[in-house]
Design a protein around this motif. Sequence first.
Motif, PDB file in Angstrom:
ATOM      1  N   GLY A   1      97.052  45.971  33.173  1.00  0.00           N
ATOM      2  CA  GLY A   1      96.604  44.658  32.750  1.00  0.00           C
ATOM      3  C   GLY A   1      95.092  44.550  32.764  1.00  0.00           C
ATOM      4  O   GLY A   1      94.402  45.341  33.423  1.00  0.00           O
ATOM      5  N   TRP A   2      94.592  43.618  31.999  1.00  0.00           N
ATOM      6  CA  TRP A   2      93.171  43.246  32.025  1.00  0.00           C
ATOM      7  C   TRP A   2      93.072  41.786  32.459  1.00  0.00           C
ATOM      8  O   TRP A   2      93.827  40.929  31.980  1.00  0.00           O
ATOM      9  N   PHE A   3      92.139  41.537  33.357  1.00  0.00           N
ATOM     10  CA  PHE A   3      91.825  40.200  33.825  1.00  0.00           C
ATOM     11  C   PHE A   3      90.323  39.995  33.697  1.00  0.00           C
ATOM     12  O   PHE A   3      89.573  40.956  33.531  1.00  0.00           O
ATOM     13  N   ARG A   4      89.889  38.752  33.800  1.00  0.00           N
ATOM     14  CA  ARG A   4      88.460  38.481  33.763  1.00  0.00           C
ATOM     15  C   ARG A   4      88.117  37.327  34.694  1.00  0.00           C
ATOM     16  O   ARG A   4      88.964  36.471  34.977  1.00  0.00           O
ATOM     17  N   GLN A   5      86.875  37.327  35.132  1.00  0.00           N
ATOM     18  CA  GLN A   5      86.399  36.269  36.014  1.00  0.00           C
ATOM     19  C   GLN A   5      84.994  35.865  35.612  1.00  0.00           C
ATOM     20  O   GLN A   5      84.065  36.677  35.691  1.00  0.00           O
ATOM     21  N   ALA A   6      84.887  34.630  35.186  1.00  0.00           N
ATOM     22  CA  ALA A   6      83.592  34.073  34.819  1.00  0.00           C
ATOM     23  C   ALA A   6      82.942  33.468  36.061  1.00  0.00           C
ATOM     24  O   ALA A   6      83.640  33.113  37.022  1.00  0.00           O
ATOM     25  N   PRO A   7      81.618  33.312  36.056  1.00  0.00           N
ATOM     26  CA  PRO A   7      80.933  32.738  37.211  1.00  0.00           C
ATOM     27  C   PRO A   7      81.504  31.366  37.573  1.00  0.00           C
ATOM     28  O   PRO A   7      81.648  30.496  36.706  1.00  0.00           O
ATOM     29  N   GLY A   8      81.826  31.180  38.840  1.00  0.00           N
ATOM     30  CA  GLY A   8      82.320  29.900  39.307  1.00  0.00           C
ATOM     31  C   GLY A   8      83.751  29.589  38.945  1.00  0.00           C
ATOM     32  O   GLY A   8      84.231  28.480  39.205  1.00  0.00           O
ATOM     33  N   LYS A   9      84.437  30.560  38.346  1.00  0.00           N
ATOM     34  CA  LYS A   9      85.832  30.329  37.931  1.00  0.00           C
ATOM     35  C   LYS A   9      86.759  31.340  38.592  1.00  0.00           C
ATOM     36  O   LYS A   9      86.328  32.389  39.071  1.00  0.00           O
ATOM     37  N   GLU A  10      88.029  31.023  38.571  1.00  0.00           N
ATOM     38  CA  GLU A  10      89.021  31.936  39.114  1.00  0.00           C
ATOM     39  C   GLU A  10      89.283  33.072  38.131  1.00  0.00           C
ATOM     40  O   GLU A  10      89.091  32.940  36.923  1.00  0.00           O
TER      41      GLU A  10
ATOM     42  N   GLN B   1      90.225  46.274  23.129  1.00  0.00           N
ATOM     43  CA  GLN B   1      89.361  46.059  21.967  1.00  0.00           C
ATOM     44  C   GLN B   1      89.144  44.565  21.816  1.00  0.00           C
ATOM     45  O   GLN B   1      90.103  43.806  21.672  1.00  0.00           O
ATOM     46  N   MET B   2      87.885  44.164  21.865  1.00  0.00           N
ATOM     47  CA  MET B   2      87.548  42.743  21.816  1.00  0.00           C
ATOM     48  C   MET B   2      86.728  42.474  20.560  1.00  0.00           C
ATOM     49  O   MET B   2      85.616  43.002  20.421  1.00  0.00           O
ATOM     50  N   ASN B   3      87.274  41.681  19.670  1.00  0.00           N
ATOM     51  CA  ASN B   3      86.601  41.313  18.426  1.00  0.00           C
ATOM     52  C   ASN B   3      86.320  39.817  18.401  1.00  0.00           C
ATOM     53  O   ASN B   3      86.903  39.054  19.169  1.00  0.00           O
ATOM     54  N   SER B   4      85.448  39.423  17.511  1.00  0.00           N
ATOM     55  CA  SER B   4      85.105  37.996  17.343  1.00  0.00           C
ATOM     56  C   SER B   4      84.783  37.356  18.693  1.00  0.00           C
ATOM     57  O   SER B   4      85.294  36.275  19.029  1.00  0.00           O
ATOM     58  N   LEU B   5      83.929  38.019  19.440  1.00  0.00           N
ATOM     59  CA  LEU B   5      83.616  37.544  20.787  1.00  0.00           C
ATOM     60  C   LEU B   5      82.897  36.209  20.764  1.00  0.00           C
ATOM     61  O   LEU B   5      82.110  35.918  19.848  1.00  0.00           O
ATOM     62  N   LYS B   6      83.182  35.412  21.789  1.00  0.00           N
ATOM     63  CA  LYS B   6      82.607  34.082  21.935  1.00  0.00           C
ATOM     64  C   LYS B   6      81.853  34.011  23.260  1.00  0.00           C
ATOM     65  O   LYS B   6      82.173  34.752  24.202  1.00  0.00           O
ATOM     66  N   PRO B   7      80.899  33.118  23.383  1.00  0.00           N
ATOM     67  CA  PRO B   7      80.186  32.970  24.657  1.00  0.00           C
ATOM     68  C   PRO B   7      81.134  32.728  25.831  1.00  0.00           C
ATOM     69  O   PRO B   7      80.864  33.183  26.952  1.00  0.00           O
ATOM     70  N   GLU B   8      82.228  32.043  25.578  1.00  0.00           N
ATOM     71  CA  GLU B   8      83.181  31.772  26.660  1.00  0.00           C
ATOM     72  C   GLU B   8      83.964  32.997  27.095  1.00  0.00           C
ATOM     73  O   GLU B   8      84.721  32.938  28.073  1.00  0.00           O
ATOM     74  N   ASP B   9      83.797  34.107  26.407  1.00  0.00           N
ATOM     75  CA  ASP B   9      84.400  35.370  26.854  1.00  0.00           C
ATOM     76  C   ASP B   9      83.536  36.067  27.907  1.00  0.00           C
ATOM     77  O   ASP B   9      83.944  37.092  28.467  1.00  0.00           O
ATOM     78  N   THR B  10      82.359  35.529  28.158  1.00  0.00           N
ATOM     79  CA  THR B  10      81.475  36.114  29.161  1.00  0.00           C
ATOM     80  C   THR B  10      82.137  36.094  30.536  1.00  0.00           C
ATOM     81  O   THR B  10      82.580  35.054  31.016  1.00  0.00           O
ATOM     82  N   ALA B  11      82.218  37.282  31.138  1.00  0.00           N
ATOM     83  CA  ALA B  11      82.907  37.410  32.428  1.00  0.00           C
ATOM     84  C   ALA B  11      82.802  38.855  32.892  1.00  0.00           C
ATOM     85  O   ALA B  11      82.401  39.743  32.132  1.00  0.00           O
ATOM     86  N   VAL B  12      83.206  39.066  34.130  1.00  0.00           N
ATOM     87  CA  VAL B  12      83.466  40.421  34.607  1.00  0.00           C
ATOM     88  C   VAL B  12      84.925  40.725  34.290  1.00  0.00           C
ATOM     89  O   VAL B  12      85.811  39.931  34.625  1.00  0.00           O
ATOM     90  N   TYR B  13      85.147  41.858  33.636  1.00  0.00           N
ATOM     91  CA  TYR B  13      86.492  42.243  33.219  1.00  0.00           C
ATOM     92  C   TYR B  13      87.018  43.331  34.152  1.00  0.00           C
ATOM     93  O   TYR B  13      86.326  44.336  34.402  1.00  0.00           O
TER      94      TYR B  13
END
Length: 123
Positions: free
Chosen positions: A35-44, A82-94
Amino acid sequence: QVQLVESGGGLVQAGGSLRLSCAASGRTFSRYAMGWFRQAPGKEREFVSAITWSGGNTLNADSVKGRFTISRDNSKNTVYLQMNSLKPEDTAVYYCAATPGTYGRGMGSYDYWGQGTQVTVSS
Protein backbone atom coordinates in the motif's frame (compact mmCIF):
# COMPACT_ATOMS: atom_id res chain seq x y z
CA GLN A 1 10.79 -9.42 7.89
CA VAL A 2 10.53 -6.89 5.07
CA GLN A 3 12.46 -3.66 4.72
CA LEU A 4 11.05 -0.96 2.48
CA VAL A 5 12.84 1.99 0.89
CA GLU A 6 10.94 4.65 -1.02
CA SER A 7 12.40 6.88 -3.72
CA GLY A 8 11.30 9.17 -6.51
CA GLY A 9 9.90 12.08 -4.55
CA GLY A 10 10.71 15.67 -5.34
CA LEU A 11 9.40 19.08 -6.30
CA VAL A 12 7.04 19.34 -9.26
CA GLN A 13 4.69 21.96 -10.63
CA ALA A 14 0.95 21.47 -10.52
CA GLY A 15 -0.18 19.34 -13.43
CA GLY A 16 3.10 17.46 -13.53
CA SER A 17 3.94 13.84 -12.86
CA LEU A 18 6.16 11.80 -10.60
CA ARG A 19 6.72 8.08 -10.19
CA LEU A 20 7.47 6.79 -6.74
CA SER A 21 9.22 3.49 -6.19
CA CYS A 22 9.36 1.28 -3.13
CA ALA A 23 12.07 -1.35 -3.08
CA ALA A 24 11.60 -4.27 -0.73
CA SER A 25 14.15 -6.60 0.74
CA GLY A 26 13.51 -10.26 1.28
CA ARG A 27 12.68 -13.22 -0.90
CA THR A 28 9.00 -13.27 -0.12
CA PHE A 29 8.00 -9.88 -1.54
CA SER A 30 5.56 -11.51 -3.92
CA ARG A 31 3.57 -12.81 -0.94
CA TYR A 32 2.88 -9.33 0.40
CA ALA A 33 0.10 -6.96 -0.46
CA MET A 34 1.41 -3.41 -0.69
CA GLY A 35 0.00 0.00 0.00
CA TRP A 36 0.86 3.67 -0.35
CA PHE A 37 -0.09 6.22 2.28
CA ARG A 38 0.68 9.90 2.66
CA GLN A 39 0.90 12.45 5.43
CA ALA A 40 0.67 16.16 4.90
CA PRO A 41 1.95 18.64 7.51
CA GLY A 42 -0.45 18.86 10.44
CA LYS A 43 -2.65 16.07 9.11
CA GLU A 44 -3.09 12.40 9.82
CA ARG A 45 -1.61 9.77 7.58
CA GLU A 46 -4.10 8.73 4.94
CA PHE A 47 -4.57 5.89 2.50
CA VAL A 48 -3.67 6.46 -1.16
CA SER A 49 -3.52 3.15 -3.04
CA ALA A 50 -3.08 -0.57 -2.47
CA ILE A 51 -2.37 -3.64 -4.57
CA THR A 52 -2.69 -7.36 -3.99
CA TRP A 53 0.32 -9.68 -3.99
CA SER A 54 -0.36 -10.70 -7.58
CA GLY A 55 -1.11 -7.21 -8.81
CA GLY A 56 -4.49 -8.37 -9.98
CA ASN A 57 -6.52 -6.03 -7.81
CA THR A 58 -6.03 -2.46 -6.68
CA LEU A 59 -7.72 0.06 -4.42
CA ASN A 60 -7.49 3.83 -4.67
CA ALA A 61 -8.60 6.70 -2.52
CA ASP A 62 -11.30 8.82 -4.14
CA SER A 63 -8.99 11.82 -4.08
CA VAL A 64 -6.51 10.15 -6.46
CA LYS A 65 -8.76 8.07 -8.71
CA GLY A 66 -8.02 8.67 -12.35
CA ARG A 67 -4.70 10.37 -11.52
CA PHE A 68 -2.60 7.84 -9.58
CA THR A 69 -1.82 4.26 -10.58
CA ILE A 70 -0.25 1.62 -8.36
CA SER A 71 1.64 -1.29 -9.88
CA ARG A 72 4.28 -3.81 -8.91
CA ASP A 73 7.07 -5.86 -10.42
CA ASN A 74 7.64 -8.92 -8.27
CA SER A 75 10.76 -9.83 -10.23
CA LYS A 76 12.29 -6.56 -9.01
CA ASN A 77 10.75 -6.58 -5.52
CA THR A 78 9.36 -3.13 -6.27
CA VAL A 79 6.02 -1.39 -6.09
CA TYR A 80 5.35 1.85 -7.94
CA LEU A 81 3.01 4.79 -7.67
CA GLN A 82 2.59 6.73 -10.89
CA MET A 83 1.20 10.14 -10.05
CA ASN A 84 -0.19 12.31 -12.84
CA SER A 85 -2.03 15.63 -12.86
CA LEU A 86 -0.53 16.49 -9.50
CA LYS A 87 -2.17 19.13 -7.35
CA PRO A 88 -0.78 21.23 -4.49
CA GLU A 89 -2.97 19.24 -2.12
CA ASP A 90 -1.00 16.12 -3.04
CA THR A 91 1.97 17.59 -1.18
CA ALA A 92 2.93 15.14 1.56
CA VAL A 93 5.41 12.55 2.69
CA TYR A 94 4.53 9.32 0.89
CA TYR A 95 5.03 5.99 2.62
CA CYS A 96 4.84 2.47 1.31
CA ALA A 97 3.70 -0.38 3.49
CA ALA A 98 3.49 -4.16 3.30
CA THR A 99 1.23 -6.82 4.72
CA PRO A 100 1.25 -10.61 4.43
CA GLY A 101 -2.50 -10.45 4.90
CA THR A 102 -5.37 -8.91 3.01
CA TYR A 103 -4.76 -5.46 1.57
CA GLY A 104 -6.95 -2.60 2.68
CA ARG A 105 -7.32 1.09 3.40
CA GLY A 106 -6.49 0.99 7.08
CA MET A 107 -3.03 1.60 8.44
CA GLY A 108 -3.54 -1.22 10.91
CA SER A 109 -3.64 -3.72 8.05
CA TYR A 110 0.05 -3.20 7.35
CA ASP A 111 2.97 -4.61 9.31
CA TYR A 112 5.98 -2.98 7.64
CA TRP A 113 6.61 0.63 6.69
CA GLY A 114 9.24 2.59 4.83
CA GLN A 115 10.74 5.89 5.95
CA GLY A 116 8.88 7.96 3.39
CA THR A 117 9.71 10.24 0.47
CA GLN A 118 8.71 13.89 0.21
CA VAL A 119 6.50 15.05 -2.64
CA THR A 120 5.98 18.78 -3.03
CA VAL A 121 3.64 20.20 -5.66
CA SER A 122 3.91 23.91 -6.34
CA SER A 123 1.02 25.98 -7.66
